[in-house]
Scaffold this active site. Structure first.
Site, PDB file in Angstrom:
ATOM      1  N   ALA A 123      11.424  23.773  19.863  1.00 22.38           N
ATOM      2  CA  ALA A 123      10.743  22.580  20.005  1.00 22.38           C
ATOM      3  C   ALA A 123       9.921  22.532  21.055  1.00 22.38           C
ATOM      4  CB  ALA A 123      11.686  21.275  20.206  1.00 22.38           C
ATOM      5  N   HIS A 253      18.791  25.023  16.804  1.00 17.37           N
ATOM      6  CA  HIS A 253      20.048  25.087  17.388  1.00 17.37           C
ATOM      7  C   HIS A 253      20.515  23.648  17.715  1.00 17.37           C
ATOM      8  CE1 HIS A 253      19.424  24.263  21.920  1.00 17.37           C
ATOM      9  NE2 HIS A 253      17.922  24.433  21.488  1.00 17.37           N
ATOM     10  N   CYS A 376      22.615   9.516  39.665  1.00 19.58           N
ATOM     11  CA  CYS A 376      21.608   8.760  39.451  1.00 19.58           C
ATOM     12  C   CYS A 376      21.719   7.775  40.819  1.00 19.58           C
ATOM     13  CB  CYS A 376      21.721   8.050  38.307  1.00 19.58           C
ATOM     14  SG  CYS A 376      21.498   9.230  36.692  1.00 19.58           S
TER      15      CYS A 376
END
Length: 441
Positions: A123, A253, A376
Site C-alpha cells: 500500500a 499482509h 500522547c
C-alpha cells in the site's frame, strides 16, 4: 512486580485453562488462544514456563499468514516461477495465472474492468504511485484534500508531491469525516482545482469507519477524483463496492496475505503509468510481478471476505464486552472514536497520566502483544493522529498527557482473550500511582 497476568504451565490444549494469579486480576480462567487450530505463538521471559501462549492483538500492523495464502504462494512458487513477460509456454501459464488473480481481485472489489488493478509491492508503494501520478497530471495550482487521520504513507506521499498544496478536512468528535465537511472543504479552496480527495475507508489507529461510499458519490457529482486507502477495511469487512471509488489502495499482509505485495485501483479512463523501464502491468508499472505473493494475497482476501459479515458480528460482540469490562474497572479510560462505528477488531484506549511505552511493555510481560503510538499529549503533534484531530472536542485539562494502547484482534481471537488483554491493562494501570482510576471532570 505489578499484579497481573503470569505465565501458567497449565496451558497446553483447549481442555486446559489459563489461570492468572494476583489479587487484582478480575477473572478466574481464560482458555488458551488458537489460530488456525494451534496455540498462539509462544513467547516467554527468561526462566518462565514455555507453556504460556501469547494472544496477538496487533493485526492492524500485520496479520499472520493465512493457510490459504501459504498454499497459494507455495503452489505458484513451485509451478509458476517463470517470468510472466516471457514468450515461452511456461511463461504464458504464469501470465494466465497472474491475470486470473487480477480478475478474482476485481470480482471481490466490484471492479467491472480487471485492467483497473495494478499490482504493487504494498500500500505504501501504491499511495506513492498515486500521489506522483496526480501531481504530474493535475494543474500546477491544484490542491489535494486529505483527512487528518490518513496513514503516513498517504500524508507523506501527498505532502511531498503536493508541497504546500495539501488541505486537511475537519472531523467530528469521533474522527469521522462527514460528507458535508468534505464538500465545505472543497468550497473553501476558493476556486483552485482539486486534484483528489483522499479519505481512508477505516482508521488504522481507532478503527473508525468513514462514509467512503457517500464521499465517493459526492465527489463523483463534482467530478473530483476520490481515493480511499482501504488497507484496514480489507479482510475485516466486505470488499464489495470499493471498486466504485476512483482510486483504491490495499496491502496483502494486513489480512493474512504475504508481505511485499499490494495493489492500486485506477480509474478506467485514466492514462496511468508509474515506474518505467519495462512492459509489466500493461505498461503502467515496470518490474517483474511477484506472482506467488499476488496469488497468496488474493487467496487470503477470498478466504477472509467469504465470512466477513459473520466475523464482524461475532468480533464486535467480543470487543464490546471487553469495553464494558474496561469501563467498569477503569472509568478514567477513554475509548477513542467510541461514539462511532468502528472496525470490529480494533480498540484504542487513552489512559490519562499513563506512559504508552510502559503500558505496552507491561502487556508484553503479561503475555499480550499489542501496540501504541507515542505517549500522547492532547492536541500536539506527538499525539496519535486521531487523538490530535479530535482533542478539540474534549474538555481535557491544559497540558494533560495520555498513554495510548491499541488492541487489534483477528478473526480467531476469542472473547476470553479480549478480556485477558483488557484485564492485563487494568491490572497494570491499577498498580501505577500516576494513572488516575476515576473519570476526569
Amino acid at each position: 512486580m505489578w499484579p497481573g497476568l503470569r505465565c501458567h504451565p497449565a496451558i497446553v490444549n483447549q481442555s486446559r485453562t489459563f489461570a492468572p494469579s494476583g489479587p487484582s486480576f478480575p477473572f478466574a480462567s481464560i482458555p488458551p488462544a488458537t489460530y488456525f487450530g494451534h496455540a498462539t505463538r509462544p513467547k516467554f521471559p527468561a526462566g518462565k514456563s514455555t507453556d504460556c501462549p501469547v494472544p496477538y492483538f496487533d493485526h492492524n500492523a500485520t496479520a499472520p499468514l493465512h493457510p490459504a495464502a501459504r498454499a497459494a504462494w507455495l503452489d505458484a512458487a513451485d509451478r509458476l516461477w517463470h517470468n510472466p513477460s516471457g514468450l515461452h509456454a511456461a511463461a504464458t501459464r504464469a501470465l494466465a495465472s497472474l491475470e486470473d488473480c487480477r480478475e478474482r481481485l476485481a470480482d471481490l472489489l466490484g471492479c467491472d474492468d480487471p485492467r483497473r488493478i495494478v499490482f504493487t509491492s504494498g500500500a505504501t508503494a501504491a499511495n506513492n504511485l498515486l500521489a506522483r501520478h496526480l501531481a504530474r497530471t493535475a494543474a500546477t495550482d491544484a490542491v489535494a484534500i486529505l483527512s487528518p487521520l490518513e496513514h503516513p504513507a498517504v500524508h507523506a506521499a501527498f505532502g511531498t508531491n503536493f508541497s504546500g498544496r495539501v488541505v486537511e478536512s475537519d472531523v467530528d468528535r469521533d474522527g469521522v469525516v462527514p460528507v458535508d465537511v468534505v464538500n465545505a472543504t472543497q468550497d473553501a479552496c476558493a476556486g483552485r482545482p482539486v486534484a483528489c480527495v483522499s479519505v481512508m475507508a477505516a482508521g488504522n489507529e481507532s478503527g473508525v469507519l468513514q462514509p467512503w461510499q457517500a464521499i465517493a458519490a459526492a465527489c463523483r457529482l463534482r467530478r473530483i477524483p476520490y481515493h480511499t486507502d482501504a488497507t484496514q477495511w480489507l479482510g475485516k469487512l466486505p470488499a464489495s463496492g470499493l471498486g466504485g471509488c476512483d482510486w483504491v489502495t490495499g496491502s496483502g499482509h494486513k489480512f493474512g496475505g504475504p508481505r511485499g505485495v499490494g495493489f492500486l485501483v485506477v480509474p478506467a479512463e485514466a492514462t496511468f503509468f508509474g515506474d518505467v523501464g519495462g512492459p509489466q502491468e500493461s505498461g503502467r508499472l515496470a518490474g517483474t510481478e511477484n506472482l506467488p505473493g499476488i496469488a497468496g494475497m488474493v487467496a487470503a482476501l477470498e478466504a477472509r471476505d467469504r465470512d466477513a459479515s459473520a466475523t464482524a458480528t461475532r468480533g464486535a460482540g467480543s470487543r464490546d464486552a471487553a469495553i464494558d469490562f474496561l469501563r467498569r474497572q477503569l472509568p478514567a479510560a477513554v475509548v477513542v472514536s467510541g461514539g462511532a462505528d468502528r472496525l470490529w477488531n480494533t480498540l484504542a484506549i487513552l489512559i490519562p497520566g499513563a506512559d504508552s511505552r510502559k503500558m505496552v511493555a507491561a502487556l508484553d510481560r503479561a503475555g499480550i502483544e499489542a501496540s501504541t503510538g507515542s505517549a500522547c499529549s492532547s492536541g500536539t503533534a506527538s499525539a496519535a493522529r486521531v487523538v490530535a484531530a479530535t482533542a478539540g472536542w474534549f474538555s481535557f485539562p491544559p497540558e494533560s498527557t495520555f498513554g495510548m494502547v491499541r488492541f487489534s484482534a483477528g478473526p480467531e481471537t476469542t472473547a476470553a482473550e479480549w478480556i485477558a488483554a483488557v484485564g492485563a491493562l487494568v491490572a497494570f494501570v491499577s498498580s501505577d500511582s500516576k494513572a488516575p482510576r476515576v473519570a476526569l471532570g
